[in-house]
Design a protein around this motif. Structure first.
Motif, mmCIF file in Angstrom:
data_model
loop_
_atom_site.group_PDB
_atom_site.id
_atom_site.type_symbol
_atom_site.label_atom_id
_atom_site.label_comp_id
_atom_site.label_asym_id
_atom_site.label_seq_id
_atom_site.Cartn_x
_atom_site.Cartn_y
_atom_site.Cartn_z
ATOM 1 N N PHE A 1 0.826 -1.223 0.000
ATOM 2 C CA PHE A 1 0.000 0.000 0.000
ATOM 3 C C PHE A 1 0.846 1.252 0.000
ATOM 4 O O PHE A 1 1.643 1.428 0.915
ATOM 5 C CB PHE A 1 -0.909 0.016 1.234
ATOM 6 C CG PHE A 1 -1.896 1.140 1.242
ATOM 7 C CD1 PHE A 1 -3.152 0.960 0.700
ATOM 8 C CD2 PHE A 1 -1.582 2.370 1.780
ATOM 9 C CE1 PHE A 1 -4.078 1.995 0.714
ATOM 10 C CE2 PHE A 1 -2.489 3.411 1.787
ATOM 11 C CZ PHE A 1 -3.751 3.214 1.249
ATOM 12 N N PRO A 2 0.679 2.103 -1.001
ATOM 13 C CA PRO A 2 -0.163 2.007 -2.203
ATOM 14 C C PRO A 2 0.581 1.267 -3.318
ATOM 15 O O PRO A 2 1.787 1.029 -3.227
ATOM 16 C CB PRO A 2 -0.349 3.472 -2.589
ATOM 17 C CG PRO A 2 0.917 4.144 -2.155
ATOM 18 C CD PRO A 2 1.351 3.402 -0.911
ATOM 19 N N SER A 3 -0.136 0.934 -4.376
ATOM 20 C CA SER A 3 0.475 0.272 -5.525
ATOM 21 C C SER A 3 1.367 1.258 -6.275
ATOM 22 O O SER A 3 0.902 2.268 -6.785
ATOM 23 C CB SER A 3 -0.610 -0.244 -6.466
ATOM 24 O OG SER A 3 -0.060 -0.580 -7.724
ATOM 25 N N GLY A 4 2.653 0.950 -6.347
ATOM 26 C CA GLY A 4 3.593 1.806 -7.075
ATOM 27 C C GLY A 4 3.333 1.791 -8.574
ATOM 28 O O GLY A 4 3.436 2.824 -9.241
ATOM 29 N N HIS A 5 2.999 0.612 -9.124
ATOM 30 C CA HIS A 5 2.693 0.531 -10.555
ATOM 31 C C HIS A 5 1.492 1.419 -10.898
ATOM 32 O O HIS A 5 1.511 2.145 -11.890
ATOM 33 C CB HIS A 5 2.388 -0.915 -10.965
ATOM 34 C CG HIS A 5 3.589 -1.727 -11.270
ATOM 35 N ND1 HIS A 5 4.414 -2.231 -10.297
ATOM 36 C CD2 HIS A 5 4.108 -2.144 -12.457
ATOM 37 C CE1 HIS A 5 5.380 -2.922 -10.857
ATOM 38 N NE2 HIS A 5 5.227 -2.881 -12.184
ATOM 39 N N THR A 6 0.470 1.356 -10.059
ATOM 40 C CA THR A 6 -0.735 2.141 -10.328
ATOM 41 C C THR A 6 -0.472 3.623 -10.122
ATOM 42 O O THR A 6 -0.951 4.457 -10.902
ATOM 43 C CB THR A 6 -1.893 1.659 -9.426
ATOM 44 O OG1 THR A 6 -2.033 0.242 -9.576
ATOM 45 C CG2 THR A 6 -3.195 2.346 -9.784
ATOM 46 N N THR A 7 0.289 3.966 -9.091
ATOM 47 C CA THR A 7 0.630 5.367 -8.863
ATOM 48 C C THR A 7 1.341 5.931 -10.085
ATOM 49 O O THR A 7 0.973 6.993 -10.605
ATOM 50 C CB THR A 7 1.524 5.512 -7.615
ATOM 51 O OG1 THR A 7 0.862 4.960 -6.474
ATOM 52 C CG2 THR A 7 1.855 6.971 -7.335
ATOM 53 N N ALA A 8 2.349 5.224 -10.566
ATOM 54 C CA ALA A 8 3.116 5.687 -11.729
ATOM 55 C C ALA A 8 2.243 5.753 -12.978
ATOM 56 O O ALA A 8 2.338 6.711 -13.759
ATOM 57 C CB ALA A 8 4.305 4.771 -11.963
#
Length: 179
Positions: free
Chosen positions: A112-119
């Motif tokens: 938490f949080p998703s780094g892939h999704t954040t990027a």
């Protein structure tokens, strides 16, 4: 933390875990599909550098505002999501439930949080500001990256929601300070 807040966070976490389990049971065949892995890998960090270099080579000096905004965004994103992961220390689904077999193992320890999704949402937010005609495709792709991380068993839906929110927030900030 108040008792109310602790109880609320527990309920949210419980709902998140149940939603994760439901999705992975219902979509088990899809989880193992190679396309899901490819979508997830399209959100790896090097992809953004390759795209930025491609844009710079195609558009030359005209790409400087876009590249600058991306650099500012990712310069904020990487330490911020890393700090949040280390502070919050949420276990990944396969760590929390040893009976669950994820399709892949993540490169870092916490979810938490998703780094892939954040990027992905950071990238989609910035690129959409410069190429508005591509917004639907960019945000569809960013959403698919997030969903792929749940299907592969390395994130809960709440990790994806938090990553999307964080990525969009950073993109808006990067656009504001560079615009």
């Amino acid at each position: 933390m108040t008792a109310f807040m602790a109880k609320w966070l527990f309920k949210v976490s419980q709902f998140d875990q149940l939603t994760f389990s439901w999705l992975n049971r219902r979509l088990q065949r899809l989880c193992r599909h190679q396309v899901v892995r490819w979508v997830s890998r399209s959100g790896d960090g090097y992809s953004y550098a390759v795209i930025a270099l491609l844009i710079a080579s195609l558009h030359g000096a005209e790409s400087i505002p876009l590249i600058t905004t991306l650099v500012v965004g990712f310069a904020l994103e990487i330490p911020l999501f890393t700090l949040l992961k280390r502070l919050l220390k949420r276990q990944r689904p396969y760590q929390k439930n040893p009976h669950f077999n994820s399709i892949i193992l993540a490169h870092d320890q916490f979810s938490f949080p998703s780094g892939h999704t954040t990027a992905a949402f950071l990238f989609a937010g910035i690129m959409s500001a410069f190429f508005p005609g591509w917004s639907l495709l960019l945000f569809g792709w960013a959403s698919a990256v997030g969903v792929s991380r749940v299907l592969l068993g390395v994130h809960y839906p709440g990790d994806i929601f938090a990553g999307a929110t964080l990525g969009l927030g950073i993109s808006w900030y990067a656009l504001a300070v560079t615009g």
